[in-house]
Design a protein around this motif. Structure first.
Motif, PDB file in Angstrom:
ATOM      1  N   ASP A  42       0.835  -1.198   0.000  1.00 35.45           N
ATOM      2  CA  ASP A  42       0.000   0.000   0.000  1.00 35.45           C
ATOM      3  C   ASP A  42       0.871   1.250   0.000  1.00 35.45           C
ATOM      4  N   GLY A  43       2.018   1.188   0.662  1.00 37.08           N
ATOM      5  CA  GLY A  43       2.954   2.308   0.643  1.00 37.08           C
ATOM      6  C   GLY A  43       3.516   2.545  -0.747  1.00 37.08           C
ATOM      7  N   ILE A  44       3.875   1.481  -1.435  1.00 35.11           N
ATOM      8  CA  ILE A  44       4.393   1.616  -2.804  1.00 35.11           C
ATOM      9  C   ILE A  44       3.324   2.219  -3.714  1.00 35.11           C
ATOM     10  N   LEU A  45       2.091   1.722  -3.577  1.00 27.46           N
ATOM     11  CA  LEU A  45       1.006   2.278  -4.395  1.00 27.46           C
ATOM     12  C   LEU A  45       0.725   3.735  -4.032  1.00 27.46           C
ATOM     13  N   GLY A  46       0.856   4.077  -2.756  1.00 26.33           N
ATOM     14  CA  GLY A  46       0.687   5.465  -2.340  1.00 26.33           C
ATOM     15  C   GLY A  46       1.750   6.366  -2.941  1.00 26.33           C
ATOM     16  N   VAL A  47       2.983   5.874  -2.996  1.00 22.41           N
ATOM     17  CA  VAL A  47       4.067   6.645  -3.620  1.00 22.41           C
ATOM     18  C   VAL A  47       3.759   6.866  -5.103  1.00 22.41           C
ATOM     19  N   LEU A  48       3.304   5.817  -5.785  1.00 24.92           N
ATOM     20  CA  LEU A  48       2.974   5.959  -7.208  1.00 24.92           C
ATOM     21  C   LEU A  48       1.788   6.904  -7.407  1.00 24.92           C
ATOM     22  N   LYS A  49       0.776   6.786  -6.536  1.00 31.21           N
ATOM     23  CA  LYS A  49      -0.376   7.684  -6.592  1.00 31.21           C
ATOM     24  C   LYS A  49       0.069   9.126  -6.351  1.00 31.21           C
ATOM     25  N   GLY A  50       0.980   9.307  -5.410  1.00 33.29           N
ATOM     26  CA  GLY A  50       1.487  10.638  -5.110  1.00 33.29           C
ATOM     27  C   GLY A  50       2.271  11.234  -6.252  1.00 33.29           C
ATOM     28  N   ILE A  51       3.140  10.430  -6.860  1.00 34.91           N
ATOM     29  CA  ILE A  51       3.928  10.919  -7.995  1.00 34.91           C
ATOM     30  C   ILE A  51       3.008  11.314  -9.149  1.00 34.91           C
ATOM     31  N   ALA A  52       1.982  10.512  -9.407  1.00 35.85           N
ATOM     32  CA  ALA A  52       1.038  10.839 -10.482  1.00 35.85           C
ATOM     33  C   ALA A  52       0.307  12.145 -10.186  1.00 35.85           C
ATOM     34  N   GLY A  53      -0.073  12.358  -8.934  1.00 33.06           N
ATOM     35  CA  GLY A  53      -0.766  13.587  -8.574  1.00 33.06           C
ATOM     36  C   GLY A  53       0.124  14.818  -8.633  1.00 33.06           C
ATOM     37  N   SER A 109      -4.663   3.826  10.166  1.00 34.95           N
ATOM     38  CA  SER A 109      -5.810   4.689  10.477  1.00 34.95           C
ATOM     39  C   SER A 109      -5.728   5.999   9.694  1.00 34.95           C
ATOM     40  N   LEU A 110      -4.547   6.603   9.669  1.00 36.12           N
ATOM     41  CA  LEU A 110      -4.373   7.837   8.895  1.00 36.12           C
ATOM     42  C   LEU A 110      -4.588   7.597   7.405  1.00 36.12           C
ATOM     43  N   ASN A 111      -4.097   6.474   6.909  1.00 34.55           N
ATOM     44  CA  ASN A 111      -4.275   6.134   5.504  1.00 34.55           C
ATOM     45  C   ASN A 111      -5.750   5.901   5.193  1.00 34.55           C
ATOM     46  N   LEU A 112      -6.472   5.284   6.114  1.00 36.07           N
ATOM     47  CA  LEU A 112      -7.902   5.069   5.949  1.00 36.07           C
ATOM     48  C   LEU A 112      -8.625   6.412   5.827  1.00 36.07           C
ATOM     49  N   ILE A 113      -8.303   7.345   6.708  1.00 39.09           N
ATOM     50  CA  ILE A 113      -8.924   8.672   6.676  1.00 39.09           C
ATOM     51  C   ILE A 113      -8.567   9.406   5.381  1.00 39.09           C
ATOM     52  N   ALA A 126     -10.123   3.738  -3.667  1.00 38.25           N
ATOM     53  CA  ALA A 126     -10.142   4.260  -2.304  1.00 38.25           C
ATOM     54  C   ALA A 126     -10.887   3.296  -1.378  1.00 38.25           C
ATOM     55  N   ILE A 127     -11.994   2.722  -1.835  1.00 37.36           N
ATOM     56  CA  ILE A 127     -12.748   1.767  -1.013  1.00 37.36           C
ATOM     57  C   ILE A 127     -11.943   0.493  -0.795  1.00 37.36           C
ATOM     58  N   VAL A 128     -11.240   0.033  -1.823  1.00 30.39           N
ATOM     59  CA  VAL A 128     -10.378  -1.155  -1.664  1.00 30.39           C
ATOM     60  C   VAL A 128      -9.285  -0.867  -0.633  1.00 30.39           C
ATOM     61  N   THR A 129      -8.671   0.295  -0.712  1.00 27.43           N
ATOM     62  CA  THR A 129      -7.619   0.666   0.238  1.00 27.43           C
ATOM     63  C   THR A 129      -8.173   0.792   1.654  1.00 27.43           C
ATOM     64  N   ILE A 130      -9.378   1.333   1.792  1.00 29.50           N
ATOM     65  CA  ILE A 130     -10.002   1.427   3.109  1.00 29.50           C
ATOM     66  C   ILE A 130     -10.213   0.034   3.692  1.00 29.50           C
ATOM     67  N   ALA A 131     -10.680  -0.906   2.882  1.00 25.23           N
ATOM     68  CA  ALA A 131     -10.874  -2.287   3.348  1.00 25.23           C
ATOM     69  C   ALA A 131      -9.547  -2.914   3.768  1.00 25.23           C
ATOM     70  N   ILE A 132      -8.500  -2.671   3.005  1.00 24.90           N
ATOM     71  CA  ILE A 132      -7.173  -3.192   3.362  1.00 24.90           C
ATOM     72  C   ILE A 132      -6.720  -2.601   4.693  1.00 24.90           C
ATOM     73  N   ASP A 133      -6.923  -1.312   4.874  1.00 28.50           N
ATOM     74  CA  ASP A 133      -6.519  -0.664   6.124  1.00 28.50           C
ATOM     75  C   ASP A 133      -7.299  -1.204   7.320  1.00 28.50           C
ATOM     76  N   VAL A 134      -8.580  -1.496   7.138  1.00 34.65           N
ATOM     77  CA  VAL A 134      -9.371  -2.091   8.224  1.00 34.65           C
ATOM     78  C   VAL A 134      -8.798  -3.459   8.596  1.00 34.65           C
ATOM     79  N   PHE A 135      -8.432  -4.269   7.604  1.00 33.12           N
ATOM     80  CA  PHE A 135      -7.825  -5.569   7.889  1.00 33.12           C
ATOM     81  C   PHE A 135      -6.496  -5.402   8.616  1.00 33.12           C
ATOM     82  N   VAL A 136      -5.683  -4.472   8.167  1.00 31.19           N
ATOM     83  CA  VAL A 136      -4.376  -4.239   8.801  1.00 31.19           C
ATOM     84  C   VAL A 136      -4.560  -3.850  10.267  1.00 31.19           C
ATOM     85  N   ILE A 137      -5.498  -2.950  10.533  1.00 30.72           N
ATOM     86  CA  ILE A 137      -5.748  -2.533  11.912  1.00 30.72           C
ATOM     87  C   ILE A 137      -6.204  -3.722  12.744  1.00 30.72           C
ATOM     88  N   TRP A 138      -7.115  -4.533  12.202  1.00 27.62           N
ATOM     89  CA  TRP A 138      -7.591  -5.723  12.928  1.00 27.62           C
ATOM     90  C   TRP A 138      -6.433  -6.670  13.221  1.00 27.62           C
TER      91      TRP A 138
END
Length: 154
Positions: A42-53, A109-113, A126-138
């Motif tokens: 998720d961090g790697i995808l966030g970096v790619l999402k950030g670079i694209a933005g 939690s911050l990534n979920l928000i 975004a919904i897929v990432t939120i679901a992943i973050d919920v699993f990670v927190i659990w």
């Protein structure tokens, strides 16, 4: 050479000295390792999402008007910084660092928000990432085993 002693049949095993009294569910222990991998990816995808933005303001298009309005460049920097930190924490969890489990819960939690606020730009992802973050927190909250045991048992 002496062999390790095994308890006699019917003898009780010594109490687990770790907080919580037991090592928790094997599902949760496996989930913790998987949570580390998910945070890393998720961090790697966030970096790619950030670079694209950051690179181009027209990569993402807002679907509807939304309460949380930031420029795509601002979102790019948010995702880039959060992505780099997620990569480091994911690696920390995989290495069994004791600090990484708590940091993983906070950062997931911050990534979920952040992804909730990112919904108008990429709703499905975004919904897929939120679901992943919920699993990670659990996974990070339910596993009571010693983090260094995860590395030895994998």
């Amino acid at each position: 050479m002496s062999q390790p002693s095994t308890p006699a049949p019917g003898a009780s095993h010594p109490a687990d000295p770790r907080p919580g009294g037991n090592s928790g569910s094997p599902w949760a222990a496996g989930g913790t390792v998987f949570a580390g991998v998910l945070l890393f990816v998720d961090g790697i995808l966030g970096v790619l999402k950030g670079i694209a933005g950051i690179a181009s303001d027209d990569v993402y298009t807002r679907i509807n008007d939304y309460v949380f309005k930031f420029s795509v460049t601002s979102w790019g920097w948010i995702h880039l910084i959060l992505g780099v930190i997620l990569i480091l924490v994911g690696l920390g969890i995989l290495k069994g660092a004791t600090w990484a489990r708590g940091a993983g819960v906070v950062l997931a939690s911050l990534n979920l928000i952040a992804n909730f606020m990112w919904l108008p730009y990429t709703p499905v992802w975004a919904i897929v990432t939120i679901a992943i973050d919920v699993f990670v927190i659990w996974a990070l909250c339910t596993d009571r085993s010693n983090p260094s045991d995860l590395v030895r048992s994998s």
